[in-house]
Design a protein around this motif. Structure first.
Motif, PDB file in Angstrom:
ATOM      1  N   GLY A 330      43.202  -3.151  68.079  1.00 58.38           N
ATOM      2  CA  GLY A 330      43.869  -3.735  66.922  1.00 58.38           C
ATOM      3  C   GLY A 330      43.842  -2.822  65.719  1.00 58.38           C
ATOM      4  N   ARG A 331      42.698  -2.174  65.483  1.00 55.29           N
ATOM      5  CA  ARG A 331      42.623  -1.256  64.345  1.00 55.29           C
ATOM      6  C   ARG A 331      43.544  -0.060  64.537  1.00 55.29           C
ATOM      7  NH1 ARG A 331      37.116  -2.542  65.094  1.00 55.29           N
ATOM      8  NH2 ARG A 331      36.765  -0.586  66.194  1.00 55.29           N
ATOM      9  N   LEU A 332      43.603   0.465  65.749  1.00 57.58           N
ATOM     10  CA  LEU A 332      44.473   1.621  66.008  1.00 57.58           C
ATOM     11  C   LEU A 332      45.945   1.262  65.815  1.00 57.58           C
ATOM     12  CD1 LEU A 332      42.725   3.106  69.184  1.00 57.58           C
ATOM     13  CD2 LEU A 332      42.725   4.070  66.888  1.00 57.58           C
ATOM     14  N   LEU A 333      46.360   0.111  66.332  1.00 56.46           N
ATOM     15  CA  LEU A 333      47.764  -0.272  66.218  1.00 56.46           C
ATOM     16  C   LEU A 333      48.145  -0.593  64.778  1.00 56.46           C
ATOM     17  CD1 LEU A 333      48.187  -2.437  69.443  1.00 56.46           C
ATOM     18  CD2 LEU A 333      49.144  -0.186  69.000  1.00 56.46           C
ATOM     19  N   ARG A 334      47.256  -1.215  64.040  1.00 52.52           N
ATOM     20  CA  ARG A 334      47.563  -1.501  62.632  1.00 52.52           C
ATOM     21  C   ARG A 334      47.671  -0.209  61.818  1.00 52.52           C
ATOM     22  NH1 ARG A 334      44.119  -5.914  63.680  1.00 52.52           N
ATOM     23  NH2 ARG A 334      42.283  -4.760  62.964  1.00 52.52           N
ATOM     24  N   ALA A 335      46.767   0.728  62.071  1.00 49.80           N
ATOM     25  CA  ALA A 335      46.855   2.007  61.365  1.00 49.80           C
ATOM     26  C   ALA A 335      48.119   2.759  61.753  1.00 49.80           C
ATOM     27  CB  ALA A 335      45.617   2.847  61.675  1.00 49.80           C
ATOM     28  N   GLY A 336      48.476   2.713  63.033  1.00 47.96           N
ATOM     29  CA  GLY A 336      49.711   3.370  63.452  1.00 47.96           C
ATOM     30  C   GLY A 336      50.938   2.750  62.816  1.00 47.96           C
ATOM     31  N   ARG A 337      50.930   1.425  62.659  1.00 51.93           N
ATOM     32  CA  ARG A 337      52.066   0.762  62.026  1.00 51.93           C
ATOM     33  C   ARG A 337      52.201   1.182  60.564  1.00 51.93           C
ATOM     34  NH1 ARG A 337      51.295  -3.840  64.141  1.00 51.93           N
ATOM     35  NH2 ARG A 337      49.803  -4.644  62.623  1.00 51.93           N
ATOM     36  N   LEU A 338      51.082   1.258  59.857  1.00 49.61           N
ATOM     37  CA  LEU A 338      51.142   1.672  58.456  1.00 49.61           C
ATOM     38  C   LEU A 338      51.617   3.120  58.319  1.00 49.61           C
ATOM     39  CD1 LEU A 338      47.854   0.041  57.096  1.00 49.61           C
ATOM     40  CD2 LEU A 338      50.205  -0.733  56.755  1.00 49.61           C
ATOM     41  N   LEU A 339      51.131   4.004  59.186  1.00 50.50           N
ATOM     42  CA  LEU A 339      51.565   5.401  59.122  1.00 50.50           C
ATOM     43  C   LEU A 339      53.031   5.548  59.493  1.00 50.50           C
ATOM     44  CD1 LEU A 339      48.469   7.241  60.639  1.00 50.50           C
ATOM     45  CD2 LEU A 339      49.276   7.312  58.272  1.00 50.50           C
ATOM     46  N   THR A 340      53.511   4.761  60.423  1.00 51.79           N
ATOM     47  CA  THR A 340      54.925   4.820  60.780  1.00 51.79           C
ATOM     48  C   THR A 340      55.805   4.425  59.602  1.00 51.79           C
ATOM     49  OG1 THR A 340      54.448   4.354  63.103  1.00 51.79           O
ATOM     50  CG2 THR A 340      56.678   3.929  62.347  1.00 51.79           C
ATOM     51  N   ILE A 341      55.443   3.334  58.955  1.00 50.03           N
ATOM     52  CA  ILE A 341      56.220   2.892  57.795  1.00 50.03           C
ATOM     53  C   ILE A 341      56.168   3.944  56.686  1.00 50.03           C
ATOM     54  CG2 ILE A 341      56.369   1.137  56.002  1.00 50.03           C
ATOM     55  CD1 ILE A 341      55.281  -0.868  58.047  1.00 50.03           C
ATOM     56  N   GLY A 342      54.981   4.492  56.437  1.00 50.25           N
ATOM     57  CA  GLY A 342      54.870   5.517  55.411  1.00 50.25           C
ATOM     58  C   GLY A 342      55.634   6.780  55.755  1.00 50.25           C
ATOM     59  N   GLY A 343      55.603   7.174  57.027  1.00 49.72           N
ATOM     60  CA  GLY A 343      56.338   8.369  57.433  1.00 49.72           C
ATOM     61  C   GLY A 343      57.833   8.217  57.287  1.00 49.72           C
ATOM     62  N   VAL A 344      58.363   7.066  57.662  1.00 49.01           N
ATOM     63  CA  VAL A 344      59.805   6.834  57.518  1.00 49.01           C
ATOM     64  C   VAL A 344      60.199   6.781  56.054  1.00 49.01           C
ATOM     65  CG1 VAL A 344      61.652   5.178  57.946  1.00 49.01           C
ATOM     66  CG2 VAL A 344      60.024   5.710  59.749  1.00 49.01           C
ATOM     67  N   ALA A 345      59.394   6.116  55.254  1.00 46.28           N
ATOM     68  CA  ALA A 345      59.698   6.053  53.819  1.00 46.28           C
ATOM     69  C   ALA A 345      59.701   7.446  53.200  1.00 46.28           C
ATOM     70  CB  ALA A 345      58.683   5.151  53.115  1.00 46.28           C
ATOM     71  N   GLY A 346      58.729   8.276  53.551  1.00 45.27           N
ATOM     72  CA  GLY A 346      58.705   9.631  53.020  1.00 45.27           C
ATOM     73  C   GLY A 346      59.866  10.475  53.495  1.00 45.27           C
ATOM     74  N   ALA A 347      60.279  10.276  54.767  1.00 43.83           N
ATOM     75  CA  ALA A 347      61.414  11.042  55.284  1.00 43.83           C
ATOM     76  C   ALA A 347      62.705  10.685  54.564  1.00 43.83           C
ATOM     77  CB  ALA A 347      61.556  10.792  56.784  1.00 43.83           C
ATOM     78  N   LEU A 348      62.874   9.417  54.218  1.00 47.70           N
ATOM     79  CA  LEU A 348      64.105   9.003  53.542  1.00 47.70           C
ATOM     80  C   LEU A 348      64.092   9.356  52.059  1.00 47.70           C
ATOM     81  CD1 LEU A 348      64.673   5.499  55.189  1.00 47.70           C
ATOM     82  CD2 LEU A 348      65.787   7.669  55.753  1.00 47.70           C
ATOM     83  N   LEU A 349      62.928   9.281  51.443  1.00 45.04           N
ATOM     84  CA  LEU A 349      62.863   9.540  50.007  1.00 45.04           C
ATOM     85  C   LEU A 349      62.722  11.033  49.678  1.00 45.04           C
ATOM     86  CD1 LEU A 349      60.509   6.603  48.910  1.00 45.04           C
ATOM     87  CD2 LEU A 349      63.009   6.725  48.737  1.00 45.04           C
ATOM     88  N   GLY A 350      62.120  11.796  50.586  1.00 41.58           N
ATOM     89  CA  GLY A 350      61.901  13.217  50.299  1.00 41.58           C
ATOM     90  C   GLY A 350      62.875  14.122  51.017  1.00 41.58           C
TER      91      GLY A 350
END
Length: 416
Positions: A330-350
């Protein structure tokens, strides 16, 4: 008439023991006065017939034994009637099941795979995503994106071979898998997919060295021949990349591990999205912002598939979703979900920032690693706990019985 002798003594002791037992039963049980009085009457009748029993001329011993048997049956029925669930309703003839097994061992033999197979799941997806990224750069005229994708694909598939051989123990075992092609076996199909993908990815990556070869002689001829060969090999690798990205999900779902087997519709989706996201991460890391358009689009598509599939396995499977929500998985999947969202947001904004693009690519790669390890350890956890094997089986049996209008296994016949 001769005295009864030893036989009479034994019978007298037997009568006294019966009388004592009858007195104890009358004191302990106030709920069965009729049974107690019947026992006293029976013992009294036996006393009256003592001489006949001693000499073997009695005729009422059979009826006495039948009365004693009936008393015991009525006592057992009263005890059974007293054990009900919550004071009423269904009778409990057996205790509730405890999820244990012989010698404390699990009901299901868990997978013997270790962390290297979880790493193999990641590197295989990374190789597939990188080949798709390289094909996108090739078809849209982005050489930096194409080069990064081809080199990353070769490095990832080489690492996959190392992890796979480490798990198999001997390289010859991989070769032996090529003796037969079995479409119903994900492992057999995966072996052939890797066999087709590996050389194509390798040739495409080697073709990137054409620019550093001399222009004359044999090396010059090889330098002129490599680009078209590399283009064909790159497209072939991209064509087999979807199968490479998803066959590992089918392989896990084909096992008896409860949380893997029940998630057979979602695992290929998760692995496909994770492969696209990791390939996009390579492009965002290695290519200049002007050429990362295909990588950003891959990041969005991969994140959507990965997040959708992860949400499904955490909510759709009922009890079997617990291993994906609790503990280390559960901890691994939650951390992966947060990093995925952050990575996509950074790719679109930067879009014009090389630093923000590199950070987004790193986040997407890390998210892919965490997602693969979370899925892997979630299945391992479900195989260790007997609840995840026994409870879904009972639910399926009850559902089938309900659909067929059959009586339940837990229905209890009336006490006799």
């Amino acid at each position: 008439m001769t005295p009864p002798g030893p036989v009479g003594d034994r019978f007298r002791r037997f009568r006294e023991r019966l009388a004592a037992e009858g007195g104890d039963q009358s004191q302990v049980s106030d709920e069965r006065p009729s049974a107690a009085s019947g026992a006293e009457a029976t013992s009294g009748a036996e006393v009256a017939r003592g001489g006949d029993l001693a000499t073997g001329r009695g005729t009422g011993s059979g009826s006495s034994r039948r009365g004693d048997t009936a008393e015991r049956r009525s006592a057992g029925a009263a005890g059974r009637r007293g054990r009900r669930r919550g004071g009423g309703g269904e009778e409990l003839r057996v205790p509730e099941a405890e999820f244990t097994s012989y010698y404390g061992r699990p009901v299901l033999k868990g997978p013997v795979w270790k962390w290297d197979i979880a790493a193999y799941l990641f590197t295989g997806g990374l190789a597939a995503g990188s080949s798709l990224l390289a094909a996108g750069g090739q078809l849209t005229g982005r050489p930096a994106l194409r080069r990064a994708g081809r080199v990353a694909a070769l490095a990832a598939v080489s690492a996959s071979a190392v992890f796979l051989v480490k798990d198999l123990g001997r390289p010859a075992r991989f070769h032996h898998m090529l003796r037969v092609a079995k479409p119903t076996s994900p492992m057999s199909m995966g072996t052939w997919i890797l066999t087709a993908y590996g050389p194509a990815a390798g040739i495409a990556a080697i073709a990137e060295a054409a620019g550093v070869l001399p222009r004359h002689g044999l090396l010059g001829l090889a330098g002129r021949a490599l680009p078209p060969i590399g283009h064909a090999a790159g497209l072939l690798a991209a064509g087999t990349a979807p199968a490479l990205a998803t066959y590992t999900g089918v392989l896990l779902a084909d096992t008896a591990v409860p949380s893997w087997h029940e998630a057979y519709p979602e695992l290929p989706v998760i692995f496909a999205g994770s492969a696209l996201a990791s390939g996009a991460g390579v492009g965002l890391l290695a290519a200049p912002p002007a050429q990362t358009g295909p990588a950003r689009r891959m990041a969005v598509a991969g994140a959507a598939l990965e997040l959708y599939g992860a949400h499904r396995v955490e909510t759709r499977l009922g009890l079997l979703s617990e291993p994906y929500r609790l503990g280390r998985p559960g901890r691994l999947l939650r951390a992966g979900r947060l990093l995925t969202i952050g990575g996509v947001a950074g790719a679109l904004l930067g879009r014009r920032s090389r630093v923000l693009g590199a950070l987004s690519g790193t986040a997407l790669l890390a998210a892919s690693v965490l997602t693969r390890f979370g899925i892997f350890y979630g299945g391992v956890a479900s195989a260790r706990d007997p609840r995840y094997t026994v409870v879904p089986q009972r639910e399926r049996v009850e559902a089938r019985r309900t659909a067929m209008d059959l009586p339940s296994d837990r229905a209890v016949p009336p006490a006799v």
